[in-house]
Design an enzyme around this catalytic site. Structure first.
Site, PDB file in Angstrom:
ATOM      1  N   LYS A 175       0.800  -1.314   0.173  1.00  0.00           N
ATOM      2  CA  LYS A 175      -0.136  -0.006   0.091  1.00  0.00           C
ATOM      3  C   LYS A 175       0.846   1.244  -0.033  1.00  0.00           C
ATOM      4  O   LYS A 175       2.484   1.127   0.234  1.00  0.00           O
ATOM      5  CB  LYS A 175      -0.926   0.051   1.166  1.00  0.00           C
ATOM      6  CG  LYS A 175      -0.100   0.070   2.609  1.00  0.00           C
ATOM      7  CD  LYS A 175       0.142   1.400   3.041  1.00  0.00           C
ATOM      8  CE  LYS A 175       1.118   1.097   4.403  1.00  0.00           C
ATOM      9  NZ  LYS A 175       1.552   2.585   4.797  1.00  0.00           N
ATOM     10  N   GLY A 193       7.802   1.273   4.340  1.00  0.00           N
ATOM     11  CA  GLY A 193       6.623   2.127   4.462  1.00  0.00           C
ATOM     12  C   GLY A 193       5.454   1.786   3.828  1.00  0.00           C
ATOM     13  O   GLY A 193       4.574   2.154   3.551  1.00  0.00           O
ATOM     14  N   MET A 194       5.461   0.480   3.140  1.00  0.00           N
ATOM     15  CA  MET A 194       4.436  -0.062   2.258  1.00  0.00           C
ATOM     16  C   MET A 194       3.620  -1.268   2.755  1.00  0.00           C
ATOM     17  O   MET A 194       2.918  -1.827   1.949  1.00  0.00           O
ATOM     18  CB  MET A 194       5.045  -0.334   0.908  1.00  0.00           C
ATOM     19  CG  MET A 194       5.693   0.758  -0.046  1.00  0.00           C
ATOM     20  SD  MET A 194       6.143   0.390  -1.620  1.00  0.00           S
ATOM     21  CE  MET A 194       4.438  -0.169  -2.338  1.00  0.00           C
ATOM     22  N   GLY A 195       3.832  -1.466   3.892  1.00  0.00           N
ATOM     23  CA  GLY A 195       3.017  -2.664   4.502  1.00  0.00           C
ATOM     24  C   GLY A 195       3.013  -3.777   4.277  1.00  0.00           C
ATOM     25  O   GLY A 195       2.397  -4.687   4.147  1.00  0.00           O
ATOM     26  N   ASP A 227      -2.201  -1.644   9.968  1.00  0.00           N
ATOM     27  CA  ASP A 227      -2.303  -1.670   8.375  1.00  0.00           C
ATOM     28  C   ASP A 227      -2.720  -3.072   8.062  1.00  0.00           C
ATOM     29  O   ASP A 227      -3.091  -3.272   6.698  1.00  0.00           O
ATOM     30  CB  ASP A 227      -0.989  -1.712   7.765  1.00  0.00           C
ATOM     31  CG  ASP A 227      -0.430  -0.084   7.956  1.00  0.00           C
ATOM     32  OD1 ASP A 227      -1.174   0.722   8.209  1.00  0.00           O
ATOM     33  OD2 ASP A 227       0.725   0.049   7.503  1.00  0.00           O
TER      34      ASP A 227
END
Length: 310
Positions: A17, A107-109, A145
């Protein structure tokens, strides 16, 4: 509970994400900050294959540094499998094979996608038959998340980010992602934000404990117009992330110079998300950045959440 007959293996794919908007408020007593964010699932995936086993184990591929992904209970996918087993009173185990494409600590899960995929895979493998609502409840216990990775699409997250409401996003949005070999610690970035706010006295009062996503962001998503959305993307954590990694600002500026409409640090970073006006524009930006020594990825969103593919 009784368990239905199940296949020998289940393959689930879950997306990474980006946070195309992230407002950060005050810190609650549980240590989490109040958030108002817009998640968009993009076409960069984690694959999790679950197989029957007597105990719980994980193998990981697709990472340069094998030590960067824990193989014990620190791994969200392992915790997800054990949480589901406990909830279902399942006495066996599972062997999880994780094939990573989402950057670690980017930071993109990616870890959250692994956890969501593990929940879906183990539910199907063991024949537990949990509802989507029940899986969402378990996902929320694993991290802010994880519920979004379960559902995908575009969604507004409030509270800790785990209170989700679908957001209407018409059409397709094209992004160029610039990842980094060196990750950024989410707790470190949040701590830096708190320190910067205190140091600069940026807020006259304490940060609010409840936030909303601004209406223009939602209107831009509904319009399907990337140029309109480019005027609204925002990240409260960006200043803190740039404080830890000043080079990321150069990456954003290079992306814009190459033709991106706007760039943003995604989540706590260090991944940079560059919004482009079309697939062709994104391809051009990708090529330009590659010539400057970057390794950019062209992705699009929104895409679905964790899904069984075989």
């Amino acid at each position: 509970m009784s368990f239905a007959a199940s296949p020998p293996a289940v393959h689930v794919r879950a997306p990474g994400k980006i946070n195309l908007y992230l407002g950060v408020g005050g810190r609650h007593d549980d240590g989490y900050h109040a958030l108002a964010t817009v998640f968009q699932a993009v076409s960069l995936y984690e694959d999790v294959i679950a197989r029957h086993a007597d105990d719980f184990s994980i193998t990981v591929s697709g990472v340069d540094d094998p030590d960067s992904v824990p193989l014990d209970d620190r791994n969200l996918a392992m915790r997800a499998a054990k949480l589901l087993a406990a909830a279902a009173e399942y006495e066996g185990g599972v062997a999880l094979e994780i094939r990573k494409s989402v950057p670690v600590a980017g930071g993109m899960g990616g870890g959250s996608a692994d956890a969501a995929a593990a929940l879906v895979a183990c539910d199907a493998l063991w024949g537990t038959g949990f509802s989507t609502a029940r899986l969402h409840e378990l996902a929320a216990r694993l991290g802010a998340d994880v519920p979004f990775a379960l559902h995908g699409g575009t969604a507004v997250g409030t509270g800790r980010g785990d209170q989700l409401n679908p957001a209407l996003a018409r059409g397709r949005f094209d992004w160029v992602l610039v990842t980094s070999d060196a990750g950024l610690s989410t707790p470190v970035v949040y701590g830096r934000l708190d320190a910067l706010r205190e140091e600069h006295g940026a807020l006259a009062d304490d940060p609010p404990l409840s936030l909303d996503v601004p209406i223009p962001v939602l209107q831009a998503l509904r319009s399907g117009d990337p140029e309109l959305l480019s005027e609204s993307i925002y990240n409260d954590l960006q200043e803190a992330a740039l404080h830890e990694r000043p080079d990321l600002e150069t990456t954003i500026l290079r992306g814009i110079h190459a033709g991106a409409l706007q760039g943003i640090v995604s989540g706590s970073g260090p991944t940079i998300a560059l919004l482009c006006g079309s697939p062709e524009s994104a391809q051009h930006v990708q090529n330009e950045l590659r010539e400057h020594g970057f390794d950019p990825l062209h992705v699009h969103g929104p895409v679905p959440g964790a899904r069984i593919i075989g």
